[in-house]
Design a protein around this motif. Structure first.
Motif, PDB file in Angstrom:
ATOM      1  N   ARG A  15      26.501  -9.602 -26.030  1.00 54.92           N
ATOM      2  CA  ARG A  15      27.598  -9.202 -26.905  1.00 54.92           C
ATOM      3  C   ARG A  15      27.260  -7.925 -27.682  1.00 54.92           C
ATOM      4  O   ARG A  15      26.098  -7.640 -27.957  1.00 54.92           O
ATOM      5  N   ALA A  16      28.323  -7.215 -28.072  1.00 59.02           N
ATOM      6  CA  ALA A  16      28.170  -6.036 -28.927  1.00 59.02           C
ATOM      7  C   ALA A  16      27.829  -6.497 -30.333  1.00 59.02           C
ATOM      8  O   ALA A  16      28.500  -7.361 -30.892  1.00 59.02           O
ATOM      9  N   VAL A  17      26.781  -5.918 -30.901  1.00 59.97           N
ATOM     10  CA  VAL A  17      26.292  -6.341 -32.207  1.00 59.97           C
ATOM     11  C   VAL A  17      26.158  -5.117 -33.112  1.00 59.97           C
ATOM     12  O   VAL A  17      25.760  -4.045 -32.653  1.00 59.97           O
ATOM     13  N   LEU A  18      26.485  -5.290 -34.379  1.00 59.91           N
ATOM     14  CA  LEU A  18      26.355  -4.199 -35.346  1.00 59.91           C
ATOM     15  C   LEU A  18      24.928  -4.215 -35.911  1.00 59.91           C
ATOM     16  O   LEU A  18      24.548  -5.151 -36.611  1.00 59.91           O
ATOM     17  N   SER A  19      24.166  -3.158 -35.606  1.00 56.79           N
ATOM     18  CA  SER A  19      22.766  -3.158 -36.060  1.00 56.79           C
ATOM     19  C   SER A  19      22.664  -2.865 -37.554  1.00 56.79           C
ATOM     20  O   SER A  19      21.615  -3.057 -38.153  1.00 56.79           O
ATOM     21  N   CYS A  20      23.776  -2.429 -38.189  1.00 54.22           N
ATOM     22  CA  CYS A  20      23.750  -2.202 -39.643  1.00 54.22           C
ATOM     23  C   CYS A  20      23.979  -3.497 -40.399  1.00 54.22           C
ATOM     24  O   CYS A  20      23.785  -3.548 -41.610  1.00 54.22           O
ATOM     25  N   LEU A  21      24.437  -4.555 -39.717  1.00 59.59           N
ATOM     26  CA  LEU A  21      24.672  -5.832 -40.378  1.00 59.59           C
ATOM     27  C   LEU A  21      23.738  -6.910 -39.830  1.00 59.59           C
ATOM     28  O   LEU A  21      24.043  -8.096 -39.898  1.00 59.59           O
ATOM     29  N   SER A  22      22.625  -6.478 -39.250  1.00 70.30           N
ATOM     30  CA  SER A  22      21.636  -7.419 -38.738  1.00 70.30           C
ATOM     31  C   SER A  22      20.293  -7.076 -39.361  1.00 70.30           C
ATOM     32  O   SER A  22      19.877  -5.913 -39.324  1.00 70.30           O
ATOM     33  N   LEU A  23      19.634  -8.065 -39.931  1.00 66.90           N
ATOM     34  CA  LEU A  23      18.275  -7.836 -40.410  1.00 66.90           C
ATOM     35  C   LEU A  23      17.351  -7.779 -39.204  1.00 66.90           C
ATOM     36  O   LEU A  23      17.485  -8.586 -38.277  1.00 66.90           O
ATOM     37  N   ALA A  24      16.406  -6.842 -39.216  1.00 66.25           N
ATOM     38  CA  ALA A  24      15.448  -6.753 -38.107  1.00 66.25           C
ATOM     39  C   ALA A  24      14.728  -8.083 -37.922  1.00 66.25           C
ATOM     40  O   ALA A  24      14.486  -8.542 -36.802  1.00 66.25           O
ATOM     41  N   ILE A  25      14.423  -8.727 -39.036  1.00 62.39           N
ATOM     42  CA  ILE A  25      13.643  -9.957 -39.016  1.00 62.39           C
ATOM     43  C   ILE A  25      14.386 -11.079 -38.265  1.00 62.39           C
ATOM     44  O   ILE A  25      13.772 -11.973 -37.680  1.00 62.39           O
ATOM     45  N   GLN A  26      15.719 -10.996 -38.258  1.00 60.56           N
ATOM     46  CA  GLN A  26      16.507 -11.984 -37.517  1.00 60.56           C
ATOM     47  C   GLN A  26      16.342 -11.802 -36.012  1.00 60.56           C
ATOM     48  O   GLN A  26      16.735 -12.678 -35.251  1.00 60.56           O
ATOM     49  N   TRP A  27      15.811 -10.663 -35.578  1.00 56.18           N
ATOM     50  CA  TRP A  27      15.683 -10.375 -34.157  1.00 56.18           C
ATOM     51  C   TRP A  27      14.258 -10.602 -33.660  1.00 56.18           C
ATOM     52  O   TRP A  27      13.922 -10.220 -32.535  1.00 56.18           O
ATOM     53  N   ASP A  28      13.436 -11.228 -34.464  1.00 51.30           N
ATOM     54  CA  ASP A  28      12.067 -11.532 -34.058  1.00 51.30           C
ATOM     55  C   ASP A  28      12.086 -12.348 -32.763  1.00 51.30           C
ATOM     56  O   ASP A  28      12.747 -13.387 -32.684  1.00 51.30           O
ATOM     57  N   GLY A  29      11.380 -11.861 -31.758  1.00 55.07           N
ATOM     58  CA  GLY A  29      11.280 -12.581 -30.489  1.00 55.07           C
ATOM     59  C   GLY A  29      12.460 -12.347 -29.555  1.00 55.07           C
ATOM     60  O   GLY A  29      12.506 -12.920 -28.467  1.00 55.07           O
ATOM     61  N   ARG A  30      13.408 -11.497 -29.963  1.00 56.77           N
ATOM     62  CA  ARG A  30      14.599 -11.308 -29.135  1.00 56.77           C
ATOM     63  C   ARG A  30      14.626  -9.885 -28.560  1.00 56.77           C
ATOM     64  O   ARG A  30      13.726  -9.082 -28.808  1.00 56.77           O
ATOM     65  N   SER A  31      15.649  -9.595 -27.776  1.00 53.89           N
ATOM     66  CA  SER A  31      15.719  -8.271 -27.175  1.00 53.89           C
ATOM     67  C   SER A  31      17.099  -7.659 -27.375  1.00 53.89           C
ATOM     68  O   SER A  31      18.098  -8.373 -27.482  1.00 53.89           O
TER      69      SER A  31
END
Lengths: 329, 171
Positions: free
Chosen positions: B59-75
């Motif tokens: 899915r299309a995701v807004l990187s300005c509304l996502s904490l980097a830490i929430q993406w730990d282990g993801r791509s």
């Protein structure tokens, strides 16, 4: 805009999340999709010392069959995933209301529970800190004035959560979990007409599930915004009709973005229940919404305009309810 | 006091450990940590879509509304990871051919938005394209050429899928 510093906690389950939130004594915020919370943090509208990540908690996931043929929806479900669920697709009104939230980009991150908890908004407060601090604080920001409605002695910011009026019309209830255990609450009682304290969540409490009862009838949703995608509505209306299409036995019509809580349009409902759904009564019922709305405040659009928008939306909504073939289940 | 910690993030197949603090946005880590400046910083409030990347659910995701830490282990996939060794992605090619670019600032976000849509919905119709593009805005030139390019990309991808299924078209 950059975020302020905060601690970040990832609880392993709901009990840990509730404990963490309760232990913070109001100084931590639950982070689900973050599409509104992170903006409010950037605007320095809220300043929690810690964020507790609740996205992905197993207790908040899944769409299940609920009691009596209803639906039991996890509050942490992504809005985008719900749109692809066949049982929600079958509920035309709910599908339309979820689809009205933000843009697809927002729905790819945002959750149903998050939308229901959307803080009330106004054009003064929901701006950057630099904008806000050009004037004195308002009722919402611990001041003693309203810059939007200067005569107001309270905060009257708007509840603009698109799914709220629809789920109220559907008679949905919430399962909440807090430090003192679990409780059920009708969604209509979750909200109160107070721009600052718009909902009755206790400290540390979270929405766990959203229960939608089986409705042997039809549902519909309409919203008018500056743009179809992304914008908050000038107003929205949601309706559920049960019984023959032109002669409903039960009818619930609820408006959003007109007050600090969703508003039942009871005059319009009563008129249709008494006289049936005909082109003439639809016009009369739409006109009757003026009595339900009472004093509409001049948030984002002038009050007279907002009342005309609700009138027009209700006329369209009632026509939808009279003609749709849907059997909500 | 916020704490630094390591997260593992895979961007365009490149798996790295990066140091973050909780308040760092995915956008910041992509641009400043990975040096991938194709992903742009715009409104930073979820209204413009220039920071759009593609998450691991497609899915299309807004990187300005996502904490980097929430993406730990993801791509995630950014605009830099869209073109393959054989050349531009059909969405990029269509944007180029249809001139769906003016100043170019919104283009990475628009391409990622259309790519994410077509990855999940290869037969997207005009209404689905409109709905997806409502969250990614071009301020210069409007959306007409962008929509034309997106429709062209649908046709290209369908032709490619058919060719794969039935061999090259005859005659």
């Amino acid at each position: 805009m950059q975020l302020p510093p905060f601690d970040y906690a990832v609880p392993r389950n709901l009990a840990e999340a509730v404990d963490r939130l309760a232990a913070s004594a109001g100084n931590a915020a639950a982070l689900a999709g973050g599409t509104d919370l992170l903006v409010n943090l950037k605007y320095r509208l809220v300043a929690p010392a810690a964020l507790v990540a609740i996205r992905g908690l197993p207790e908040l996931r899944g769409v299940r069959d609920g009691a009596g043929g209803g639906l039991d929806i996890g509050a942490g479900e992504l809005l985008a995933d719900l749109l692809e669920h066949p049982r929600i697709a079958a509920l035309g009104g709910l599908h339309a209301a979820i689809r009205a939230v933000g843009s697809q980009h927002i729905r790819n991150l945002g959750t149903l529970g998050g939308n229901l908890c959307l803080p009330t908004r106004c054009w003064y407060t929901n701006q950057s800190e630099a904008w806000r601090t050009a004037r004195t604080p308002c009722w919402k920001t611990e001041g003693l004035v309203c810059h939007v409605i200067p005569s107001s002695t309270t905060c009257r910011a708007l509840n603009s959560a698109d799914t709220a009026p629809m789920l109220v019309a559907l008679g949905a209830s919430l399962v909440l979990r807090g430090p003192r255990g679990e409780r059920a609450l009708p969604l209509a009682d979750f909200y109160q007409d107070d721009g600052v304290n718009q909902h009755t969540l206790q400290p540390g409490e979270l929405i766990v599930r959203v229960l939608v009862p089986a409705v042997a009838g039809r549902s519909a949703f309409r919203k008018l915004a500056a743009r179809t995608g992304l914008d908050y509505g000038y107003a929205s209306v949601a309706g559920v009709a049960i019984g023959p299409a032109r002669r409903p036995r039960e009818l619930r019509v609820v408006a959003g973005s007109v007050a600090s809580r969703p508003v039942r349009l009871r005059h319009a409902e009563a008129l249709v229940l008494e006289r049936g759904l005909t082109p003439e009564t639809i016009e009369a019922a739409a006109e009757a919404t003026r009595a339900d709305l009472g004093e509409v405040t001049n948030l984002f659009s002038p009050p007279g305009y907002k009342k005309r928008v609700v009138r027009g939306l209700v006329a369209k909504l009632l026509a939808d309810l009279a003609t749709t073939k849907e059997r909500a289940a | 006091m916020t704490h630094r910690q390591f997260i593992t993030l895979t961007v365009n197949g490149d798996r790295r450990e990066v140091v973050v603090t909780p308040e760092m946005l995915l956008l910041d880590v992509l641009r400043d940590g990975f040096g991938l400046t194709g992903t742009k910083r715009g409104c930073t409030s979820g209204a413009c879509g220039v920071c759009t990347v593609q998450g691991d659910d497609g899915r299309a995701v807004l990187s300005c509304l996502s904490l980097a830490i929430q993406w730990d282990g993801r791509s995630v996939t950014t605009i830099e990871g869209v073109a393959g060794p054989e050349g531009l992605h059909p969405v990029q090619q269509a944007f180029l051919e249809f001139g769906a670019v003016q100043c170019g600032y919104c283009t990475p976000g628009l391409v990622m938005t259309v790519k994410a849509l077509l990855d999940r919905t290869p037969a997207a119709d005009a209404a689905a394209i409109d709905e997806a593009l409502a969250g990614a805005i071009c301020r210069c030139t409007g959306h007409i050429k962008v929509k034309e390019a997106a429709r062209q990309a649908v046709l290209r991808l369908q032709a490619a899928a058919q060719e794969q299924a039935h061999g090259p078209a005859q005659g």
